[in-house]
Design an enzyme around this catalytic site. Sequence first.
Site, PDB file in Angstrom:
ATOM      1  N   ASP A 152      -5.547  -3.270  -7.906  1.00 21.71           N
ATOM      2  CA  ASP A 152      -5.538  -2.391  -6.627  1.00 21.71           C
ATOM      3  C   ASP A 152      -5.133  -3.441  -5.491  1.00 21.71           C
ATOM      4  O   ASP A 152      -5.498  -3.566  -4.348  1.00 21.71           O
ATOM      5  CB  ASP A 152      -6.769  -2.020  -6.034  1.00 21.71           C
ATOM      6  CG  ASP A 152      -6.909  -1.241  -4.911  1.00 21.71           C
ATOM      7  OD1 ASP A 152      -5.796  -0.452  -4.390  1.00 21.71           O
ATOM      8  OD2 ASP A 152      -7.825  -1.066  -4.242  1.00 21.71           O
ATOM      9  N   HIS A 195     -17.257  -3.380  -3.296  1.00 19.87           N
ATOM     10  CA  HIS A 195     -17.092  -3.536  -4.883  1.00 19.87           C
ATOM     11  C   HIS A 195     -16.778  -4.574  -5.312  1.00 19.87           C
ATOM     12  O   HIS A 195     -16.262  -5.284  -4.983  1.00 19.87           O
ATOM     13  CB  HIS A 195     -16.206  -1.960  -5.205  1.00 19.87           C
ATOM     14  CG  HIS A 195     -14.805  -2.198  -4.252  1.00 19.87           C
ATOM     15  ND1 HIS A 195     -14.912  -1.389  -3.408  1.00 19.87           N
ATOM     16  CD2 HIS A 195     -13.811  -2.773  -4.391  1.00 19.87           C
ATOM     17  CE1 HIS A 195     -13.704  -1.744  -2.676  1.00 19.87           C
ATOM     18  NE2 HIS A 195     -12.986  -2.585  -3.382  1.00 19.87           N
ATOM     19  N   GLN A 263     -13.111  -0.352  -9.923  1.00 15.46           N
ATOM     20  CA  GLN A 263     -13.779  -1.016  -8.937  1.00 15.46           C
ATOM     21  C   GLN A 263     -15.066  -0.365  -8.639  1.00 15.46           C
ATOM     22  O   GLN A 263     -15.590   0.748  -8.094  1.00 15.46           O
ATOM     23  CB  GLN A 263     -13.153  -0.897  -7.579  1.00 15.46           C
ATOM     24  CG  GLN A 263     -11.872  -1.387  -7.613  1.00 15.46           C
ATOM     25  CD  GLN A 263     -10.921  -1.000  -6.271  1.00 15.46           C
ATOM     26  OE1 GLN A 263     -10.375   0.271  -6.408  1.00 15.46           O
ATOM     27  NE2 GLN A 263     -10.191  -1.814  -5.533  1.00 15.46           N
ATOM     28  N   ARG A 293     -11.867 -10.399   7.059  1.00 13.71           N
ATOM     29  CA  ARG A 293     -11.964  -8.786   7.132  1.00 13.71           C
ATOM     30  C   ARG A 293     -12.777  -8.067   6.134  1.00 13.71           C
ATOM     31  O   ARG A 293     -12.458  -8.155   4.775  1.00 13.71           O
ATOM     32  CB  ARG A 293     -10.278  -8.836   6.598  1.00 13.71           C
ATOM     33  CG  ARG A 293      -9.829  -7.167   6.609  1.00 13.71           C
ATOM     34  CD  ARG A 293      -8.539  -6.996   5.842  1.00 13.71           C
ATOM     35  NE  ARG A 293      -8.191  -5.808   5.779  1.00 13.71           N
ATOM     36  CZ  ARG A 293      -8.458  -4.806   4.811  1.00 13.71           C
ATOM     37  NH1 ARG A 293      -9.228  -5.091   3.982  1.00 13.71           N
ATOM     38  NH2 ARG A 293      -7.750  -3.587   4.577  1.00 13.71           N
ATOM     39  N   ASP A 295     -13.787  -5.379   4.224  1.00 13.15           N
ATOM     40  CA  ASP A 295     -13.086  -4.273   3.538  1.00 13.15           C
ATOM     41  C   ASP A 295     -14.076  -3.089   3.305  1.00 13.15           C
ATOM     42  O   ASP A 295     -15.067  -3.359   2.934  1.00 13.15           O
ATOM     43  CB  ASP A 295     -12.264  -4.959   2.212  1.00 13.15           C
ATOM     44  CG  ASP A 295     -11.740  -4.163   1.465  1.00 13.15           C
ATOM     45  OD1 ASP A 295     -10.793  -3.448   1.859  1.00 13.15           O
ATOM     46  OD2 ASP A 295     -12.118  -3.327   0.249  1.00 13.15           O
ATOM     47  N   GLU A 337     -12.623  -3.094   8.621  1.00 12.60           N
ATOM     48  CA  GLU A 337     -11.601  -2.235   8.190  1.00 12.60           C
ATOM     49  C   GLU A 337     -12.088  -0.911   7.808  1.00 12.60           C
ATOM     50  O   GLU A 337     -12.845  -0.524   7.096  1.00 12.60           O
ATOM     51  CB  GLU A 337     -11.142  -2.702   6.877  1.00 12.60           C
ATOM     52  CG  GLU A 337      -9.837  -1.936   6.586  1.00 12.60           C
ATOM     53  CD  GLU A 337      -9.791  -1.041   5.163  1.00 12.60           C
ATOM     54  OE1 GLU A 337      -8.863  -0.046   5.002  1.00 12.60           O
ATOM     55  OE2 GLU A 337     -10.660  -1.277   4.337  1.00 12.60           O
ATOM     56  N   ASP A 402      -1.711  -0.413   3.515  1.00  9.95           N
ATOM     57  CA  ASP A 402      -2.220   0.597   3.052  1.00  9.95           C
ATOM     58  C   ASP A 402      -1.085   1.918   3.518  1.00  9.95           C
ATOM     59  O   ASP A 402      -0.080   1.648   4.190  1.00  9.95           O
ATOM     60  CB  ASP A 402      -3.554   0.910   3.585  1.00  9.95           C
ATOM     61  CG  ASP A 402      -4.556   0.205   2.500  1.00  9.95           C
ATOM     62  OD1 ASP A 402      -4.171  -0.070   1.441  1.00  9.95           O
ATOM     63  OD2 ASP A 402      -5.597  -0.036   3.076  1.00  9.95           O
ATOM     64  N   ARG A 526       1.713   3.113  -2.501  1.00  7.70           N
ATOM     65  CA  ARG A 526       1.659   2.023  -1.443  1.00  7.70           C
ATOM     66  C   ARG A 526       2.334   0.891  -1.835  1.00  7.70           C
ATOM     67  O   ARG A 526       2.855   0.235  -1.032  1.00  7.70           O
ATOM     68  CB  ARG A 526       0.164   1.609  -1.180  1.00  7.70           C
ATOM     69  CG  ARG A 526      -0.872   2.817  -0.644  1.00  7.70           C
ATOM     70  CD  ARG A 526      -1.991   2.324  -0.427  1.00  7.70           C
ATOM     71  NE  ARG A 526      -2.682   2.271  -1.757  1.00  7.70           N
ATOM     72  CZ  ARG A 526      -4.087   1.657  -1.952  1.00  7.70           C
ATOM     73  NH1 ARG A 526      -4.906   1.309  -1.117  1.00  7.70           N
ATOM     74  NH2 ARG A 526      -4.393   1.511  -3.176  1.00  7.70           N
TER      75      ARG A 526
HETATM   76  C1  GLC Z   1      -9.345  -1.189   1.319  1.00  2.62           C
HETATM   77  C2  GLC Z   1      -8.001  -1.731   1.220  1.00  2.62           C
HETATM   78  C3  GLC Z   1      -7.342  -1.002   0.276  1.00  2.62           C
HETATM   79  C4  GLC Z   1      -7.877  -0.660  -0.898  1.00  2.62           C
HETATM   80  C5  GLC Z   1      -9.455  -0.322  -0.885  1.00  2.62           C
HETATM   81  C6  GLC Z   1     -10.356  -0.583  -1.940  1.00  2.62           C
HETATM   82  O1  GLC Z   1      -9.193   0.066   2.174  1.00  2.62           O
HETATM   83  O2  GLC Z   1      -7.180  -2.013   2.438  1.00  2.62           O
HETATM   84  O3  GLC Z   1      -5.940  -1.470  -0.102  1.00  2.62           O
HETATM   85  O4  GLC Z   1      -7.514   0.079  -1.895  1.00  2.62           O
HETATM   86  O5  GLC Z   1      -9.903  -1.010   0.366  1.00  2.62           O
HETATM   87  O6  GLC Z   1     -10.534  -2.074  -1.882  1.00  2.62           O
HETATM   88  C1  GLC Z   2      -9.813   2.938   3.286  1.00  2.00           C
HETATM   89  C2  GLC Z   2      -9.555   4.606   3.601  1.00  2.00           C
HETATM   90  C3  GLC Z   2      -8.726   5.278   3.297  1.00  2.00           C
HETATM   91  C4  GLC Z   2      -7.550   4.343   2.725  1.00  2.00           C
HETATM   92  C5  GLC Z   2      -8.000   3.861   1.664  1.00  2.00           C
HETATM   93  C6  GLC Z   2      -6.907   2.636   1.292  1.00  2.00           C
HETATM   94  O1  GLC Z   2     -10.748   2.422   2.960  1.00  2.00           O
HETATM   95  O2  GLC Z   2     -10.938   4.965   4.009  1.00  2.00           O
HETATM   96  O3  GLC Z   2      -8.314   6.369   4.047  1.00  2.00           O
HETATM   97  O4  GLC Z   2      -6.376   5.189   2.530  1.00  2.00           O
HETATM   98  O5  GLC Z   2      -9.175   3.061   1.857  1.00  2.00           O
HETATM   99  O6  GLC Z   2      -5.634   3.394   0.936  1.00  2.00           O
END
Ligand code: GLC
Ligand code: GLC
Length: 655
Positions: A152, A195, A263, A293, A295, A337, A402, A526
Site C-alpha cells: 500500500d 494499523h 493492514q 502526519r 495517518d 489526515e 491518494d 492511485r
Molecule cells: C491513508 C493513506 C493511504 C493509505 C491509507 C491506509 O489514507 O494516505 O494512502 O492507503 O491511509 O494506510
Molecule cells: C483515507 C480516506 C479515504 C481515502 C483512503 C485512501 O483514509 O478515508 O477516503 O480514499 O483512505 O485512498
Amino acid sequence: MSIAQDEIDFKADLTLQRLQPQLQEVWQTSQIDDVKIHEFESRLNEHWRPLFGLLFQLYSSRYDFFYHIEQVLLTAARGWAERPEDLCALDRHRINEPNWFQSERISGGALYVDLFGENLSKLREQVSYFKNLGLTYLHLMPLFAVRPGNNDGGYAISTYRSVDPRLGTIDDLRLLAADLREAGISLVLDFVFNHTSDDHEWAKLAQSGNREYQEYYYIFPDREKPEQYERTLREIFPTVRRGNFTWHDGMQQWVWTSFNSFQWDLNYTNPAVFRAMLEEMFFIANTGIDILRLDAVAFIWKQMGTNCENLPEAHTLIQAFNRLARIATPGLLFKSEAIVHPDDVVKYISEHECQISYNPTLMALLWESLATRNVSLLVQTLRHRYKLPKNTAWVNYLRCHDDIGWTFDDADAQAIGINAYDHRKFLNDFYTGQFPGSFARGVPFQENHETGDMRISGTMASLAGLEQAIEEENEEKKELALRRMLLLHGVSLSIGGIPLLYLGEEWGMLNDYDFVKDPAKAGDSRWIHRPKMQWQFLEELDDHIKAGNGSIRSTIFRSTQKLIALRKSLPALAGQDMELIATANEHILGYVRLYEGNRLIVLANFSDEAQVIEGNKLRTAGLGRFFQNVIDDKTYATSEQLVLAPYQILWLNRV
Ligand code: GLC
Ligand code: GLC
C-alpha cells in the site's frame, strides 16, 4: 457516572507522586543533566493533569490502569532522555514560537523517496533542488520496512524501527534530517498508527497464538461480531475485498482490516497498544522529525453500532498523544489526515490535538470549480468552513498520493440548488473524461457499483487538461491547461495555511499508465499518479535558459517556482485570516488576506472566458484606489472595471 474534575486532578496528583521514584530511576540510568531533567519535569507538571484525565476517560475501567499509566510516563521520560541535543535545542525555540508554521515563508512538498531520488542518500543530493524550488517543509512518504509484495505504498509497515533496506537505513534518515534542517527545511513523516502490516512482530506473535498480542488487534473466532459491526460500517477499499474483515487461515480467525487485507487495525481499547505505539512515535520523532502526519485518524476507535469513524474517543486518543508530545518532544507538530466530511475534518484541528490538517474540502472544491467553471459551491463552503481555532493551520494541497473524493457537504450544495448525488456523478464523469467537452484524463478509484460511490485518480496535469492537449498537439489547449494549474497553485499558495506541492506537479507530470505492469500495483489505480521523477526535465530547463526559450515543462516549473517565491515575500499571506469578497460574478473567487496590518487581494477566474469585476469591489475590499498584480506587475485602477483573462489569478497589492 461522571467524576468531578477535582476528583480526577486529585487522582492525577497522587498518581504522579507515587510514580516519582521510578522517574528518578530513568534519570539515573540515562545520565542526563539537571537542566534537561528540570525541563521535562516542568512540562510534566503543566500537562500531567490533562493527560491523566484523557487516559482516565479511555482506560480507567481496566483492572491494570495504574500499570499502564506508569509505563506511559516512563516511556515519555525515556523519549526525552534519548532525544538528541540538536532536537532539544529546536524544542526550546519552538516552545517560544509555537506558531512558526503559520509563516508566509513556509511552503511544502511531498514525495516518494524511491520514485524521486532512488534512496535516502541520493535524496540528500537533492536538498539544493528543494531549496531552489523554495520548499521549507518536506513530507517523505512512508519509508519504513514493509511487507513483501503489495505494501500500500509504504502504509503496511513491518517495523517502525528500520527503514526499507531499498531506501537506506535509520542513520541515512538521520543524516538527511540534519541536512534538511541545515537548509531550513522541516521534515514530515507519517505516523501510521491505525494499523500495522500483517508481518509486524506484534501480528506475527498474534498469529502464533500469543494471547497478549492477539489483544493488540481486533480478532474474532467467527462471523458473529464482524457481522454485527458490518451493519453500520462503510467499505473503504470495496474493490480489494468486500467488508472490513479478513479471514486468517493460520489463526482460523477473522481480523479487522479497514484498508487492505494485510493492514491489521490496532486495538486502542487496549492501553498496551497505546503505550507501544507511543514508544514508536518517540523513536520516529527522535530521528529528526518536525511534523508527524497522523495517518487515517478517523478509524482509530471502533464501537459497535456506529460507523467506527471519527468517534469521540479517537479525539481523546490523539489529544493524549499530543500531551505526551508536549512533554517529551515539545517541538513536534501533528498533522491530521482525515479525508472525511468537512464537519468531521475540523474536529481534529486544535492546538491540543492536531495543529495542522489536510484541507480535503478545499482541494475537492477547487477541482469542482474547474469542472463547473463556477465558484458558487466553493464560496458557499469557504464562507462558514475556512476559519480555524488559534494556533492551527490548514495544509492546502491540490493533489497528493491518494485519490480525490468529493467530500463536500450535501447541505452546502443544497443551499445553492445543487443535488449532491447528481453533482458527484457529474464530477466523476467529468474527471474520467466521459463528460462531453471534458479536458480531464482521470481514472476511477474504488468504484462501488452498489452505492454508486467512486473517487478519482490522476496527476494534476492530466486532470487539468495537459495530457489531452499534448496528445492532440493543441497549443491553445496546452496554454489553458497551464493556466488551470497556475490558477490552482495561486489559490493554494495564498488562501491561508501551509501550501503543499505534490512533487512532480512542478513539472506537470502526466499519468503513468505503466503501473499495471507491476502485479503489486495493478489493482490500485492511485499508482497512476505516482510517477517516477524525470530528471531530464531539469537538464532541459538549463538548456532552455541558455537558449532563451522555454518548453511547456520549463514554463510550468518556472511559474510554480516564481509563485512560491512571491508568496514568501508577502507578509499578508501569513496566518489564516481570510475574508471572502462578494465578486458578483459566479466565475470569480475573491478574497482578502490579512496579517498584522498587511493586506493582499486575490481574484481568481475559474472560467475559460474573460470575466469582469467592478473596480469598486476592489476599492472597498482593498481600501485603496490603485493596485498592482504582483504576479505580472500590471497596475489596476478601481475607477474602472477589472478584466480577468481566462483562468487568470491576480494577487493585488495596494500601491
Ligand atoms: C491513508 C493513506 C493511504 C493509505 C491509507 C491506509 O489514507 O494516505 O494512502 O492507503 O491511509 O494506510
Ligand atoms: C483515507 C480516506 C479515504 C481515502 C483512503 C485512501 O483514509 O478515508 O477516503 O480514499 O483512505 O485512498
